[in-house]
Design a protein around this motif. Structure first.
Motif, short mmCIF file in Angstrom:
data_model
loop_
_atom_site.label_atom_id
_atom_site.label_comp_id
_atom_site.label_asym_id
_atom_site.label_seq_id
_atom_site.Cartn_x
_atom_site.Cartn_y
_atom_site.Cartn_z
N MET A 131 0.85 -1.19 0.00
CA MET A 131 0.00 0.00 0.00
C MET A 131 0.89 1.25 0.00
SD MET A 131 -3.13 0.87 2.59
CE MET A 131 -2.14 0.91 4.09
N LYS A 132 0.63 2.15 -0.92
CA LYS A 132 1.40 3.38 -1.01
C LYS A 132 0.83 4.42 -0.06
CE LYS A 132 2.67 2.74 -5.88
NZ LYS A 132 2.57 3.32 -7.25
N ILE A 133 1.73 5.11 0.68
CA ILE A 133 1.33 6.10 1.67
C ILE A 133 1.66 7.50 1.15
CG2 ILE A 133 1.63 6.93 4.03
CD1 ILE A 133 0.26 4.22 3.83
N GLY A 134 0.65 8.37 1.13
CA GLY A 134 0.83 9.71 0.59
C GLY A 134 0.70 10.80 1.62
N MET A 135 1.31 11.94 1.31
CA MET A 135 1.21 13.16 2.12
C MET A 135 0.16 14.08 1.52
SD MET A 135 3.98 16.27 2.53
CE MET A 135 5.07 15.53 3.76
N PHE A 136 -0.73 14.60 2.36
CA PHE A 136 -1.67 15.63 1.94
C PHE A 136 -1.09 16.98 2.34
CE2 PHE A 136 -5.95 17.81 2.38
CZ PHE A 136 -6.21 17.81 1.02
N THR A 137 -1.17 17.97 1.43
CA THR A 137 -0.41 19.20 1.63
C THR A 137 -1.21 20.37 2.17
OG1 THR A 137 -0.75 19.96 -0.65
CG2 THR A 137 1.15 18.53 -0.24
N MET B 49 -13.86 6.20 -3.05
CA MET B 49 -12.82 6.08 -2.04
C MET B 49 -13.47 6.05 -0.66
SD MET B 49 -11.26 9.86 -1.42
CE MET B 49 -10.74 9.32 0.22
N CYS B 50 -12.63 5.83 0.34
CA CYS B 50 -13.09 5.87 1.73
C CYS B 50 -12.11 6.69 2.56
CB CYS B 50 -13.20 4.47 2.32
SG CYS B 50 -13.68 4.45 4.08
N ASP B 51 -12.60 7.81 3.07
CA ASP B 51 -11.94 8.49 4.17
C ASP B 51 -12.48 7.81 5.43
OD1 ASP B 51 -11.65 10.29 6.42
OD2 ASP B 51 -11.23 11.92 5.04
N VAL B 52 -11.62 7.32 6.30
CA VAL B 52 -12.09 6.46 7.39
C VAL B 52 -12.87 7.23 8.46
CG1 VAL B 52 -10.25 4.79 6.99
CG2 VAL B 52 -9.92 6.61 8.70
N VAL B 53 -12.76 8.55 8.49
CA VAL B 53 -13.47 9.32 9.52
C VAL B 53 -14.99 9.33 9.31
CG1 VAL B 53 -13.78 11.63 10.52
CG2 VAL B 53 -11.49 10.70 10.23
N HIS C 199 -9.22 4.39 -3.57
CA HIS C 199 -8.31 5.25 -2.82
C HIS C 199 -8.80 5.33 -1.38
CE1 HIS C 199 -5.53 8.47 -1.98
NE2 HIS C 199 -6.45 9.40 -1.88
N MET C 200 -7.90 5.71 -0.47
CA MET C 200 -8.27 5.90 0.94
C MET C 200 -7.63 7.17 1.50
SD MET C 200 -8.02 2.12 2.70
CE MET C 200 -9.02 2.64 4.10
N HIS D 169 -3.75 -2.85 -2.00
CA HIS D 169 -2.40 -2.37 -2.31
C HIS D 169 -2.41 -1.05 -3.07
CE1 HIS D 169 -0.71 -6.06 -0.82
NE2 HIS D 169 -1.39 -6.79 -1.69
N LYS D 170 -3.53 -0.34 -3.01
CA LYS D 170 -3.61 0.92 -3.73
C LYS D 170 -3.09 2.06 -2.86
CE LYS D 170 -7.41 -0.65 -6.67
NZ LYS D 170 -8.81 -0.41 -7.14
N THR D 171 -3.60 3.26 -3.05
CA THR D 171 -3.07 4.44 -2.38
C THR D 171 -3.85 4.76 -1.10
OG1 THR D 171 -4.45 5.73 -3.91
CG2 THR D 171 -2.10 5.55 -4.42
#
Length: 277
Positions: free
Chosen positions: A1-7, A179-183, A205-206, A241-243
């Motif tokens: 799973m790729k981990i990204g930064m939100f800016t 996508m799913c934002d878990v909040v 996406h998550m 294994h997505k983002t």
């Protein structure tokens, strides 16, 4: 799973800090917030896209997602006159164009509050028209349109996995995904993992972050109430294994560099614990 930064949380810092920190702290990619002063789509069109490309090349960190600001002022396609909706659609079409220019894979959109007097029939008609047109433009650009359900604190109708299911029933376009934002599911006592069962191949996406019941606050992973370690075990079990972007927003703007480091250190530790299960 790729981990990204939100800016978004870096908006009081130079944009270059995002790329410096993403590389140093070990983020796999950036999900670029599209608001001033950093990456507002009209500014990108006017020439700022060259700076984004320069930073991508210099630091070797790709921008996989582009998330234009459009949930309140001045853009929200769910409320206001037809002229205002049209303005928001044109802005998001430009955002898709700019996403393509920076090599991003997707643009994220989230249907916001449609106003106190709107009925569900009115809201769904407006959303369907908007997403259908944006989806057609996404297909032309080759950039996916990722649709996000929000919390009830942010939207008065598009808040659950079933809302995404209904949207995809109405709109059959491979470039429109979910996508799913878990909040949002957590604060509504909805199943996070149900998104995967209900959306199937559309689950693309998550946003992984921590949270607390009774608020839409996005908290550093491991510092709220969401059972993230167990969730990560489930993601491993189903082979996701997505983002997954760590969506720290404005709550940490005073020291975004401190908290961006802590966030990825925490999630990597939780992922390592899940791997051992």
């Amino acid at each position: 799973m790729k981990i990204g930064m939100f800016t978004s949380g870096y908006q009081r810092n130079p944009l270059e800090h995002c790329f410096q920190d993403a590389k140093e702290y070990g983020y796999d990619y950036i999900e670029l917030w599209g608001g001033r002063p950093h990456a507002y789509a009209p500014d990108l069109k006017a020439g700022d896209i060259m700076e984004v490309r320069r930073l991508i090349d210099r630091y070797g960190v790709p921008v996989i997602g582009y998330t234009p600001e459009h949930n309140a002022y001045p853009f929200n396609y769910m409320i206001g006159s037809e002229a205002q909706r049209r303005d928001a659609v044109d802005y998001l079409k430009l955002s898709l164009d700019m996403a393509k220019e920076m090599g991003a894979e997707f643009v994220l959109t989230s249907p916001a509050n449609g106003g106190c007097l709107a009925t569900y029939d009115e809201l769904w008609a407006r959303l369907e028209e908007t997403v259908r047109e944006l989806g057609d433009h996404a297909a032309k650009t080759g950039v996916k349109l990722v649709v996000e359900a929000l919390t009830p604190y942010e939207s008065n109708f598009f808040t659950r996995a079933n809302d995404l299911v209904e949207l995809f029933r109405r709109i059959d376009n491979p470039y429109v995904v979910g996508m799913c934002d878990v909040v949002p599911p957590f604060v509504q006592h909805e199943s996070i993992m149900a998104y995967f069962d209900k959306l199937g191949d559309k689950m693309d996406h998550m946003h992984i972050i921590d949270g607390e019941n009774g608020t839409d606050s996005h908290i550093i992973p491991g510092e709220g109430s969401i059972p993230l370690k167990e969730m990560l075990c489930e993601l491993k079990r189903i082979g996701y294994h997505k983002t997954a972007t760590l969506e720290l927003v404005t709550g940490y703007m005073n020291e975004p560099r401190f908290y961006a480091r802590r966030a990825i250190d925490n999630i990597r530790d939780l992922m390592a614990q899940a791997e051992r299960k």
